[in-house]
Design an enzyme around this catalytic site. Structure first.
Site, PDB file in Angstrom:
ATOM      1  N   ASP A   1     -89.395 -15.643  76.876  1.00 38.52           N
ATOM      2  CA  ASP A   1     -88.562 -14.520  76.313  1.00 38.52           C
ATOM      3  C   ASP A   1     -86.970 -15.005  76.102  1.00 38.52           C
ATOM      4  O   ASP A   1     -86.295 -13.939  75.840  1.00 38.52           O
ATOM      5  CB  ASP A   1     -88.434 -13.251  77.222  1.00 38.52           C
ATOM      6  CG  ASP A   1     -87.995 -13.544  78.615  1.00 38.52           C
ATOM      7  OD1 ASP A   1     -87.327 -14.425  78.811  1.00 38.52           O
ATOM      8  OD2 ASP A   1     -88.301 -12.818  79.467  1.00 38.52           O
TER       9      ASP A   1
ATOM     10  N   GLU B   1     -84.162 -10.079  76.453  1.00 37.90           N
ATOM     11  CA  GLU B   1     -85.387 -10.976  76.551  1.00 37.90           C
ATOM     12  C   GLU B   1     -86.381  -9.781  76.043  1.00 37.90           C
ATOM     13  O   GLU B   1     -87.692 -10.303  75.333  1.00 37.90           O
ATOM     14  CB  GLU B   1     -85.447 -11.144  78.028  1.00 37.90           C
ATOM     15  CG  GLU B   1     -84.971 -12.129  78.430  1.00 37.90           C
ATOM     16  CD  GLU B   1     -83.257 -11.923  78.802  1.00 37.90           C
ATOM     17  OE1 GLU B   1     -83.076 -10.538  78.829  1.00 37.90           O
ATOM     18  OE2 GLU B   1     -82.487 -12.773  79.204  1.00 37.90           O
TER      19      GLU B   1
ATOM     20  N   GLU C   1     -97.186 -17.100  78.479  1.00 39.00           N
ATOM     21  CA  GLU C   1     -96.389 -15.789  79.506  1.00 39.00           C
ATOM     22  C   GLU C   1     -96.196 -14.626  78.138  1.00 39.00           C
ATOM     23  O   GLU C   1     -95.200 -14.025  78.169  1.00 39.00           O
ATOM     24  CB  GLU C   1     -95.187 -16.018  79.870  1.00 39.00           C
ATOM     25  CG  GLU C   1     -94.768 -15.085  81.088  1.00 39.00           C
ATOM     26  CD  GLU C   1     -93.404 -15.202  81.431  1.00 39.00           C
ATOM     27  OE1 GLU C   1     -93.572 -15.811  82.849  1.00 39.00           O
ATOM     28  OE2 GLU C   1     -92.230 -15.071  80.944  1.00 39.00           O
TER      29      GLU C   1
ATOM     30  N   HIS D   1     -75.674 -19.217  89.409  1.00 38.29           N
ATOM     31  CA  HIS D   1     -76.086 -19.619  88.154  1.00 38.29           C
ATOM     32  C   HIS D   1     -74.648 -20.178  87.552  1.00 38.29           C
ATOM     33  O   HIS D   1     -73.511 -19.641  87.682  1.00 38.29           O
ATOM     34  CB  HIS D   1     -76.533 -18.204  87.235  1.00 38.29           C
ATOM     35  CG  HIS D   1     -77.062 -18.652  85.869  1.00 38.29           C
ATOM     36  ND1 HIS D   1     -76.250 -19.018  84.859  1.00 38.29           N
ATOM     37  CD2 HIS D   1     -78.449 -18.399  85.514  1.00 38.29           C
ATOM     38  CE1 HIS D   1     -77.264 -19.407  83.646  1.00 38.29           C
ATOM     39  NE2 HIS D   1     -78.512 -18.849  84.477  1.00 38.29           N
TER      40      HIS D   1
ATOM     41  N   HIS E   1     -78.100 -13.003  87.257  1.00 37.28           N
ATOM     42  CA  HIS E   1     -77.719 -13.597  85.767  1.00 37.28           C
ATOM     43  C   HIS E   1     -77.754 -12.701  84.994  1.00 37.28           C
ATOM     44  O   HIS E   1     -77.061 -12.912  83.872  1.00 37.28           O
ATOM     45  CB  HIS E   1     -78.083 -15.070  85.894  1.00 37.28           C
ATOM     46  CG  HIS E   1     -79.621 -14.876  85.263  1.00 37.28           C
ATOM     47  ND1 HIS E   1     -79.989 -14.648  83.953  1.00 37.28           N
ATOM     48  CD2 HIS E   1     -80.816 -15.069  85.965  1.00 37.28           C
ATOM     49  CE1 HIS E   1     -81.290 -14.600  83.890  1.00 37.28           C
ATOM     50  NE2 HIS E   1     -81.693 -14.933  85.133  1.00 37.28           N
TER      51      HIS E   1
HETATM   52  C1  UD1 Z   1     -80.739 -17.604  79.647  1.00 31.60           C
HETATM   53  C2  UD1 Z   1     -81.622 -16.893  78.940  1.00 31.60           C
HETATM   54  C3  UD1 Z   1     -82.312 -15.808  80.038  1.00 31.60           C
HETATM   55  C4  UD1 Z   1     -82.881 -16.549  80.969  1.00 31.60           C
HETATM   56  C5  UD1 Z   1     -81.941 -17.344  81.642  1.00 31.60           C
HETATM   57  C6  UD1 Z   1     -82.385 -18.219  82.809  1.00 31.60           C
HETATM   58  C7  UD1 Z   1     -81.119 -15.833  76.713  1.00 31.60           C
HETATM   59  C8  UD1 Z   1     -80.476 -15.093  75.624  1.00 31.60           C
HETATM   60  N1  UD1 Z   1     -80.900 -15.998  77.768  1.00 31.60           N
HETATM   61  O1  UD1 Z   1     -79.718 -16.789  80.208  1.00 31.60           O
HETATM   62  O2  UD1 Z   1     -83.080 -15.157  79.285  1.00 31.60           O
HETATM   63  O3  UD1 Z   1     -83.339 -15.507  82.071  1.00 31.60           O
HETATM   64  O4  UD1 Z   1     -81.101 -18.220  80.789  1.00 31.60           O
HETATM   65  O5  UD1 Z   1     -81.286 -18.890  83.594  1.00 31.60           O
HETATM   66  O6  UD1 Z   1     -81.910 -16.747  75.987  1.00 31.60           O
HETATM   67  N2  UD1 Z   1     -74.559 -23.044  81.906  1.00 31.60           N
HETATM   68  C9  UD1 Z   1     -74.227 -24.284  82.137  1.00 31.60           C
HETATM   69  N3  UD1 Z   1     -75.076 -25.051  82.373  1.00 31.60           N
HETATM   70  C10 UD1 Z   1     -76.586 -24.613  82.441  1.00 31.60           C
HETATM   71  C11 UD1 Z   1     -76.867 -23.720  82.000  1.00 31.60           C
HETATM   72  C12 UD1 Z   1     -75.898 -22.698  81.788  1.00 31.60           C
HETATM   73  O7  UD1 Z   1     -72.992 -24.588  82.046  1.00 31.60           O
HETATM   74  O8  UD1 Z   1     -77.411 -25.760  82.812  1.00 31.60           O
HETATM   75  C13 UD1 Z   1     -73.538 -21.772  81.211  1.00 31.60           C
HETATM   76  C14 UD1 Z   1     -72.979 -22.278  79.881  1.00 31.60           C
HETATM   77  O9  UD1 Z   1     -71.542 -22.185  79.907  1.00 31.60           O
HETATM   78  C15 UD1 Z   1     -73.618 -21.179  79.028  1.00 31.60           C
HETATM   79  C16 UD1 Z   1     -73.779 -20.085  79.897  1.00 31.60           C
HETATM   80  O10 UD1 Z   1     -74.184 -20.583  81.315  1.00 31.60           O
HETATM   81  O11 UD1 Z   1     -72.985 -21.078  77.923  1.00 31.60           O
HETATM   82  C17 UD1 Z   1     -74.900 -19.070  79.517  1.00 31.60           C
HETATM   83  O12 UD1 Z   1     -76.150 -19.812  79.145  1.00 31.60           O
HETATM   84  P1  UD1 Z   1     -77.257 -18.912  78.358  1.00 31.60           P
HETATM   85  O13 UD1 Z   1     -78.405 -19.943  78.016  1.00 31.60           O
HETATM   86  O14 UD1 Z   1     -76.646 -18.460  77.031  1.00 31.60           O
HETATM   87  O15 UD1 Z   1     -77.476 -17.572  79.027  1.00 31.60           O
HETATM   88  P2  UD1 Z   1     -78.222 -17.481  80.378  1.00 31.60           P
HETATM   89  O16 UD1 Z   1     -77.709 -16.282  81.117  1.00 31.60           O
HETATM   90  O17 UD1 Z   1     -78.358 -18.554  81.214  1.00 31.60           O
HETATM   91  N1  UDP Z   2     -84.563 -21.397  90.551  1.00 32.82           N
HETATM   92  C1  UDP Z   2     -83.982 -22.922  91.058  1.00 32.82           C
HETATM   93  N2  UDP Z   2     -82.711 -23.124  91.537  1.00 32.82           N
HETATM   94  C2  UDP Z   2     -82.076 -22.069  91.630  1.00 32.82           C
HETATM   95  C3  UDP Z   2     -82.152 -20.815  91.340  1.00 32.82           C
HETATM   96  C4  UDP Z   2     -83.500 -20.518  90.841  1.00 32.82           C
HETATM   97  O1  UDP Z   2     -84.788 -23.519  90.741  1.00 32.82           O
HETATM   98  O2  UDP Z   2     -80.976 -22.273  92.257  1.00 32.82           O
HETATM   99  C5  UDP Z   2     -85.615 -21.301  89.885  1.00 32.82           C
HETATM  100  C6  UDP Z   2     -86.400 -20.195  90.548  1.00 32.82           C
HETATM  101  O3  UDP Z   2     -87.384 -20.445  91.528  1.00 32.82           O
HETATM  102  C7  UDP Z   2     -87.221 -19.572  89.286  1.00 32.82           C
HETATM  103  C8  UDP Z   2     -86.580 -19.880  88.128  1.00 32.82           C
HETATM  104  O4  UDP Z   2     -85.361 -20.816  88.520  1.00 32.82           O
HETATM  105  O5  UDP Z   2     -88.370 -20.190  89.010  1.00 32.82           O
HETATM  106  C9  UDP Z   2     -85.695 -18.496  87.797  1.00 32.82           C
HETATM  107  O6  UDP Z   2     -84.728 -18.959  86.855  1.00 32.82           O
HETATM  108  P1  UDP Z   2     -83.622 -17.886  86.486  1.00 32.82           P
HETATM  109  O7  UDP Z   2     -83.520 -16.767  87.501  1.00 32.82           O
HETATM  110  O8  UDP Z   2     -82.332 -18.450  85.887  1.00 32.82           O
HETATM  111  O9  UDP Z   2     -84.469 -16.953  85.133  1.00 32.82           O
HETATM  112  P2  UDP Z   2     -85.333 -15.886  85.077  1.00 32.82           P
HETATM  113  O10 UDP Z   2     -86.634 -16.314  86.075  1.00 32.82           O
HETATM  114  O11 UDP Z   2     -84.707 -14.739  85.286  1.00 32.82           O
HETATM  115  O12 UDP Z   2     -85.784 -16.040  83.462  1.00 32.82           O
END
Ligand code: UD1
Ligand code: UDP
Length: 360
Positions: A98, A134, A120, A242, A209
């Site tokens: 999602d 999502e 999924e 996160h 997050h």
């Molecule tokens: C995204 C997904 C969400 C998912 C989540 C899992 C969307 C809109 N959101 O949200 O569905 O549950 O990932 O974690 O698709 N960043 C880093 N390094 C990383 C990852 C993120 O620096 O490896 C920072 C960056 O500043 C980035 C920000 O996090 O711009 C947000 O990342 P983004 O993928 O836009 O949103 P999430 O809240 O991570």
């Molecule tokens: N996870 C991880 N390291 C962390 C936190 C979470 O590997 O420090 C794993 C967790 O076990 C799960 C996934 O990341 O499998 C969940 O990711 P997140 O919460 O970012 O996304 P969501 O599940 O809400 O889409």
């Protein structure tokens, strides 16, 4: 459908964890040429998973920007995948879950008339704004998909309610449980980087997050955690934060200097899975952890108002508690003080799901 070439596309940590077992199985099938394209909507958090599961992408869009927004991700994925999909001309594009990568990759494939398989599939809250974005990402992806791989019978029912043709739905079980079972080792030892954590105490494992929790809801959650650590000296909070700056800034500001809190960088999946296994209680707004933790017999307080994963809720191992400070505190306190209540929730349940073919 003849399957010659399958292109798997994902971009974030949870998609990578849940698709890793699928990709590694696809690689074993000689008749299928599997191409892996990552958007890198996440960077470091994605790379952690690629390394653990030994996945080497054929294409990497390297999209992530700090403080990116939904528009830049959507257009970046669409534009970035156009050339790759045109060049590779896969018979099927597989996406997961999602995220915005999921939806935009499905849309790119649709624009090129390439069939989409959705892993999924069928999770729903039926609330457009929770989780945001999502719920719409997965609903719109379903409209674009030709094959729907639903983890559970409930997910299949959701798809049928939306008039999805039954012969296009396969109930496959939940791939996150495959990833978890491949990762958990009975003799795992935490490395020295975890030496500050007192494993003799009761550990609350926390992650947050979700966009709908940014701001006041997240601050209320953190305040409840402060209330709990103030009251229970035998409790420590382990919180791998996160990388989203919105989350990091709030967590650092409120919890950074507090006794009883371990604010960590996002952890590799291996130590994180073992922390889930070692903790007393999970408090999270994550989707995947609502499936993983109950599989390990750990109670989960879900810091959200809705969930698309009703199975653990019905089994009583997960409770939806929202984000109100008083409510989060009260529900966690109950599990810290009432053994009977705790034991009721701390039962391992099988969320792997059944595996079957297309519905008749
Ligand atoms: C995204 C997904 C969400 C998912 C989540 C899992 C969307 C809109 N959101 O949200 O569905 O549950 O990932 O974690 O698709 N960043 C880093 N390094 C990383 C990852 C993120 O620096 O490896 C920072 C960056 O500043 C980035 C920000 O996090 O711009 C947000 O990342 P983004 O993928 O836009 O949103 P999430 O809240 O991570
Ligand atoms: N996870 C991880 N390291 C962390 C936190 C979470 O590997 O420090 C794993 C967790 O076990 C799960 C996934 O990341 O499998 C969940 O990711 P997140 O919460 O970012 O996304 P969501 O599940 O809400 O889409």
């Amino acid at each position: 459908m003849r399957l010659g070439k399958v292109m798997v596309v994902f971009g974030t940590r949870p998609e990578a964890i849940k698709m890793a077992p699928v990709v590694n199985e696809l690689y074993k099938v000689k008749d299928i040429n599997t191409i892996l394209a990552v958007t890198a909507q996440h960077r470091e958090m994605l790379d952690q998973v690629l390394e653990l599961f030994n996945l080497k992408p054929d294409y990497d869009l390297d999209l992530m920007k700090h403080e990116q927004d939904l528009f830049s991700i959507t257009t970046g994925v669409l534009q970035g995948l156009k050339d790759i999909m045109e060049q590779e001309a896969p018979d099927l594009v597989l996406v997961h879950g999602d995220t915005t990568t999921t939806f935009a990759a499905a849309l790119a494939a649709f624009y090129l008339r390439i069939p989409v398989g959705h892993v999924e599939a069928g999770l729903r809250t039926r609330n457009k704004f929770s989780p945001f974005p999502e719920e719409m990402n997965r609903t719109l992806t379903a409209k674009l998909a030709e094959m729907h791989f639903a983890p559970t019978d409930t997910a299949r029912e959701n798809l049928i309610m939306e008039a999805t043709a039954m012969f296009k739905i396969w109930v496959t079980g939940n791939t996150v449980i495959d990833a978890l079972l491949q990762t958990i080792k009975p003799d795992y030892k935490f490395g020295p980087e975890f030496s500050a954590i007192d494993f003799n105490k009761r550990l609350l494992l926390v992650t947050t997050h979700r966009r709908e929790n940014w701001g006041s809801p997240m601050r209320q959650i953190y305040q409840a955690l402060i209330d709990l650590t103030d009251e229970f000296p035998d409790v420590e909070v382990v919180f791998p934060v996160h990388r989203n700056p919105v989350v990091r800034d709030a967590a650092q500001e409120m919890l950074g200097q507090r006794k009883g809190f371990h604010l960590l960088e996002p952890l590799d999946y291996e130590p994180f899975a073992h922390l889930m296994n070692a903790c007393y209680l999970v408090l999270t707004d994550s989707g995947g952890m609502q499936e993983e933790a109950p599989s390990l017999g750990k109670p989960v307080l879900v810091l959200r108002d809705t969930t698309e994963r009703p199975e653990a809720l019905q089994a009583g191992t997960v409770k939806l508690v929202g984000t109100n400070r008083e409510r989060v505190y009260r529900e966690a306190r109950l599990l810290l003080t009432d053994k009977e209540e705790y034991d009721k929730m701390a039962r391992a349940i099988n969320l792997r799901g059944r595996q079957g073919g297309p519905c008749a």
